[in-house]
Write a protein that holds these residues in place. Structure first.
Motif, short mmCIF file in Angstrom:
data_model
loop_
_atom_site.label_atom_id
_atom_site.label_comp_id
_atom_site.label_asym_id
_atom_site.label_seq_id
_atom_site.Cartn_x
_atom_site.Cartn_y
_atom_site.Cartn_z
N VAL A 48 7.73 -4.60 9.98
CA VAL A 48 6.87 -3.26 9.84
C VAL A 48 6.06 -3.16 8.93
O VAL A 48 4.75 -2.40 8.93
CB VAL A 48 7.62 -1.95 9.71
N CYS A 49 5.93 -4.09 7.93
CA CYS A 49 4.96 -3.95 6.65
C CYS A 49 3.70 -4.08 6.98
O CYS A 49 3.30 -5.25 7.76
CB CYS A 49 5.31 -4.97 5.64
N PRO A 50 2.64 -3.26 6.82
CA PRO A 50 1.26 -3.56 7.34
C PRO A 50 0.48 -4.52 6.59
O PRO A 50 -0.52 -4.92 7.17
CB PRO A 50 0.68 -1.99 7.04
N ILE A 81 0.70 -1.29 0.11
CA ILE A 81 0.16 0.05 0.09
C ILE A 81 0.92 1.23 0.07
O ILE A 81 0.34 2.25 0.34
CB ILE A 81 -1.08 0.02 1.21
N ARG A 82 2.19 1.15 -0.37
CA ARG A 82 3.09 2.11 -0.48
C ARG A 82 3.07 3.12 0.73
O ARG A 82 2.87 4.19 0.45
CB ARG A 82 2.65 3.01 -1.55
N CYS A 83 3.33 2.54 1.91
CA CYS A 83 3.29 3.47 3.23
C CYS A 83 4.75 3.77 3.46
O CYS A 83 4.80 4.73 4.23
CB CYS A 83 2.76 2.69 4.32
N GLY A 84 5.64 3.17 2.85
CA GLY A 84 7.16 3.57 3.17
C GLY A 84 7.79 3.20 4.13
O GLY A 84 8.76 3.74 4.48
N ALA A 85 6.95 2.36 5.25
CA ALA A 85 7.35 2.18 6.43
C ALA A 85 8.71 1.18 6.30
O ALA A 85 9.80 1.28 7.11
CB ALA A 85 6.40 1.13 7.30
N LYS A 92 2.04 -7.25 5.65
CA LYS A 92 2.97 -8.35 6.06
C LYS A 92 3.73 -9.08 4.75
O LYS A 92 3.41 -10.27 4.51
CB LYS A 92 2.00 -9.61 6.48
N ILE A 93 4.13 -8.19 3.98
CA ILE A 93 4.85 -8.71 2.75
C ILE A 93 6.20 -9.20 3.23
O ILE A 93 6.85 -8.72 4.11
CB ILE A 93 5.09 -7.71 1.66
N ASN A 94 6.75 -10.50 2.86
CA ASN A 94 7.85 -10.80 3.40
C ASN A 94 9.14 -10.54 2.70
O ASN A 94 9.73 -11.21 1.83
CB ASN A 94 7.86 -12.51 3.26
N LEU A 95 9.23 -9.25 2.99
CA LEU A 95 10.16 -8.48 2.06
C LEU A 95 11.71 -9.16 2.16
O LEU A 95 12.27 -9.29 0.90
CB LEU A 95 10.27 -6.92 2.28
N HIS A 96 12.04 -9.39 3.26
CA HIS A 96 13.51 -9.61 3.22
C HIS A 96 13.73 -11.19 2.61
O HIS A 96 14.78 -11.51 2.08
CB HIS A 96 13.94 -9.67 4.57
S1 SF4 Z 1 6.19 -1.49 4.41
FE1 SF4 Z 1 4.86 -3.09 2.88
S2 SF4 Z 1 3.25 -1.57 2.50
FE2 SF4 Z 1 4.45 -0.37 3.03
S3 SF4 Z 1 5.87 0.51 1.18
FE3 SF4 Z 1 6.84 -1.05 2.32
S4 SF4 Z 1 6.02 -3.09 1.18
FE4 SF4 Z 1 4.81 -1.33 0.94
#
Ligand code: SF4
Lengths: 247, 460
Positions: B362-364, B305-309, B366-370
């Motif tokens: 922190v991803c709101p 959702i492009r929150c930038g967290a 819950k994307i498993n970014l790492h």
């Molecule tokens: S924290 Fe999650 S939702 Fe927010 S910008 Fe990053 S990937 Fe997107």
């Protein structure tokens, strides 16, 4: 309890004292410790670079060395994380599955399985900065993190509290990554060093005399940064503290 | 296009002590505010779970929800357009503007429009484009892309803004008074709202059930952009959908808390139908999203959702700045989605991470970014996009560590070299490690050697 000791490659070569402390500690805690002589590495360095093909031989060798044991103990959260979560370059045979499910990081083994809390032979009259590695924190769930509301005991801290004399410094960003990150430390040298300097500075401003961690790779990086900057802060692996090496 | 040298850009960024310190501290403060906000909501983790589940569900039936949205929007009197990529998007927008005789356009912040490179496209066709978000406007005046998805000029110190405004808006040289600078910008921008014949906004959420477009801002500039000129064009990625109006509250609760550590944005605006006498168009853009949706390991990045967290928390982003990524999307989410646009160009970005996992936590949604960053490295190595020297290093390392005899030989030779070579020579090949760090001292024997000596080879 019979256990196999896994001494990661860089500990074997650069930090033999950490291996020795781990071995002696496990023995003090009543384990019968076997050290497979042909062990080298778990494959992590190549796999984190994305080169799983190049990690396959090391992974296969690791499984050969350790498949016969019910508990495999390694004093390194990042290596244990690799074995548990990322050892997939080779076919997932029963032996591989067994090894992946029975490898423990030293702190969790002592805390959860041996459930030991006191280390009467050890004493350390120092203000220490506890560095939980990111693998220990966010992959092996060994302590609460600042990101999540959930409360969780810090296993490393609980163990260290069983050593007489220890006091804890409270850095401002206790769980910010120190910037080692395996290949990151050389691929992204500038950021890595900056993170290491910031980490050491945070511990120093909190008054820490000694930074203690269950991950030697983080310590190697932080110590390298600190020495280059001429800082006098000390570094020790948690096994050395719990074994009483610094007493 | 050549590979973006993130490490090199980061090195440059770190040379400037004042900027480095400010950037890290400013974003860390946002992280801390976010922590405080999330802890004040007892059900925080359940909200994240639910948001993730709703997004997952929506993405799994995206085609149906898109059609539902299109039908609802049409019924509201809105014209819906479909764009396969940035080129089609820009052509559609330009056609609409040309048909209405637009020579001046006001727009609010939209990462998608950055993705499509809409502004240069329109400017080249004689249309004046005014950014109305303050940070975005600063970046426009400075001819730089945004460095963060929520706070586009966060890498700039007050003095930098003062200088940009002095040269472009004619504010007094050296004036660093924030209200004065903000007023100058507002006075400069306001007349454009009246002059513009069209306004564009992005979308934070598209509600399938109602056909509504929801835009969250702190400056109210999206409302002015949408409501003052007679023509309102919305650009939205197809992943912005949520099924029902009732789902919206959840996302609104998560968005600003995660982004800036404030409970809600100042304005949460719902655009459902053209205002009287006006026209409203929505351009739904794919631009690689449907391809991403098919990728086993990476599709869930579309939940974003492009929150930038993830940027605020990323220790690498904070110490390298958003511009160092050389891409529309910086930070952890950038490392995950940029390679889908151009694998070669962005092949270094997944290595601009220590895999510490803070982003994932922190991803709101819950994307498993790492974990996705980790997975991209495998894709990059397999596609032969690792620089040859690094690839060779891994080959040699893998061969050495995969064979006990070779390993022991390497340790012997390496140890002898370490002990004998003068320090300077030693640091030469290890230049990268040794530039800012000492090597650990070489012990006289390895653990295994000690063990054989002390405990005997056969002793268990
Ligand atoms: S924290 Fe999650 S939702 Fe927010 S910008 Fe990053 S990937 Fe997107």
């Amino acid at each position: 309890m019979k256990v196999a000791l896994f001494v990661p490659c860089f500990i074997n070569v650069l930090y033999p004292k950490v291996g020795i402390a781990t071995l002696e500690l496990l023995e003090k805690l009543g384990c019968e410790v076997v050290v497979p002589p042909d062990q080298t590495c778990c494959g992590q360095p190549m796999a984190t670079a994305g080169c799983h093909d190049d990690a396959a031989a090391a992974e296969a060798l690791f499984v050969d060395n350790f498949a016969g044991f019910e508990a495999i103990i390694g004093p390194s959260a990042s290596c244990v994380q690799h074995i548990r979560k990322h050892l997939f370059a080779i076919a997932q045979t029963d032996a591989v599955k067994h090894v992946r499910a029975h490898t423990f990081e030293l702190v969790e083994f002592v805390h959860d399985i041996l459930a030991v809390r006191d280390f009467p032979w050890a004493r350390l009259d120092k203000l220490i900065g506890l560095h939980n590695s990111c693998s220990a924190l966010r992959s092996l769930d060994q302590a609460a993190t600042s990101e999540l509301p959930e409360q969780r005991v810090s296993k490393a801290r609980t163990l260290l509290e069983g050593v007489a004399g220890i006091r804890f410094a409270e850095p401002k960003r206790p769980d910010e990554c120190c910037g080692f990150g395996g290949v990151f430390s050389v691929f992204e040298e500038a950021v890595s060093v900056r993170m290491g300097q910031d980490k050491v500075a945070d511990h120093a401003q909190a008054g820490a005399e000694l930074i203690v961690s269950a991950d030697t790779s983080c310590l190697m990086h932080q110590q390298g940064c600190a020495q280059r900057q001429g800082r006098s802060i000390g570094f020790a692996h948690i096994a050395q503290v719990l074994n009483g090496d610094l007493s | 296009m050549s590979r973006v040298d993130h490490a090199g850009h980061a090195r440059e960024f770190l040379r400037d002590e004042a900027h480095r310190q400010f950037h890290d501290q400013r974003l860390w403060e946002l992280r801390e505010k976010r922590d405080a906000q999330s802890r004040a909501v007892p059900e925080w983790e359940r909200l994240r779970e639910a948001a993730s589940a709703i997004k997952t569900h929506t993405l799994s039936q995206l085609a149906d929800y898109l059609e539902q949205f299109e039908a609802a929007a049409r019924a509201n009197g809105v014209t819906v357009h479909w764009a396969r990529d940035g080129t089609e998007h820009n052509a559609i927008v330009h056609r609409l503007l040309a048909a209405a005789g637009v020579d001046t356009l006001v727009k609010s912040k939209s990462m998608l429009m950055e993705e499509c490179e809409l502004r240069p496209f329109l400017e080249a066709r004689g249309i004046t484009v005014m950014e109305t978000d303050l940070g975005e406007r600063i970046q426009q005046l400075d001819k730089q892309p945004p460095s963060h998805v929520v706070v586009p000029a966060v890498h700039k110190l007050r003095g930098d803004v003062s200088e940009v405004f002095h040269h472009t808006l004619g504010t007094e040289a050296g004036c660093e008074d924030v209200p004065t600078l903000a007023r100058a910008q507002r006075e400069h921008t306001r007349p454009f709202y009246a002059r513009a014949q069209a306004g564009m906004t992005g979308a934070n959420f598209l509600v399938a059930e109602t056909g509504a477009v929801v835009v969250c801002t702190n400056e109210g500039n999206a409302d002015l952009s949408a409501n003052v000129p007679p023509l309102h064009i919305v650009s939205a990625g197809i992943e912005k959908l949520i099924p029902r109006q009732a789902d919206l509250g959840l996302f609104v609760r998560l968005l600003s808390r995660s982004a800036l550590g404030s409970p809600i944005t100042q304005y949460t605006s719902h655009f459902r139908a053209p205002r009287e006498g006006g026209a409203m168009h929505i351009v739904l853009v794919d631009n690689g999203r449907s391809t991403r949706l098919k990728q086993d390991r990476f599709w869930s990045s579309l939940k974003c959702i492009r929150c930038g967290a993830c940027m605020n928390t990323c220790p690498v982003y904070r110490r390298s700045g958003g511009l160092s990524y050389g891409a529309v999307y910086p930070g952890p989410i950038g490392a995950v989605i940029d390679p889908t646009f151009n694998l070669h160009r962005y092949s270094q970005l997944p290595y601009a991470s220590t895999l510490n996992g803070s982003c994932t936590q922190v991803c709101p949604v819950k994307i498993n970014l790492h974990e996705q960053i980790y997975a991209w490295r495998q894709v990059i190595a397999e596609a032969d996009e690792l620089p040859p020297a690094r690839r060779r290093l891994m080959r040699v390392l893998g061969r050495t560590l995969g064979d006990p005899a070779r390993f022991r030989a390497a340790v012997r030779i390496g140890g002898a070299l370490r002990r004998r070579l003068p320090r300077l020579l030693l640091y030469l090949p290890l230049n990268t490690w040794g530039r800012g760090r000492e090597l650990p001292p070489m012990p006289k024997e390895t653990f295994q050697e000690w063990y054989r000596r002390e405990r005997g080879r056969d002793k268990p």
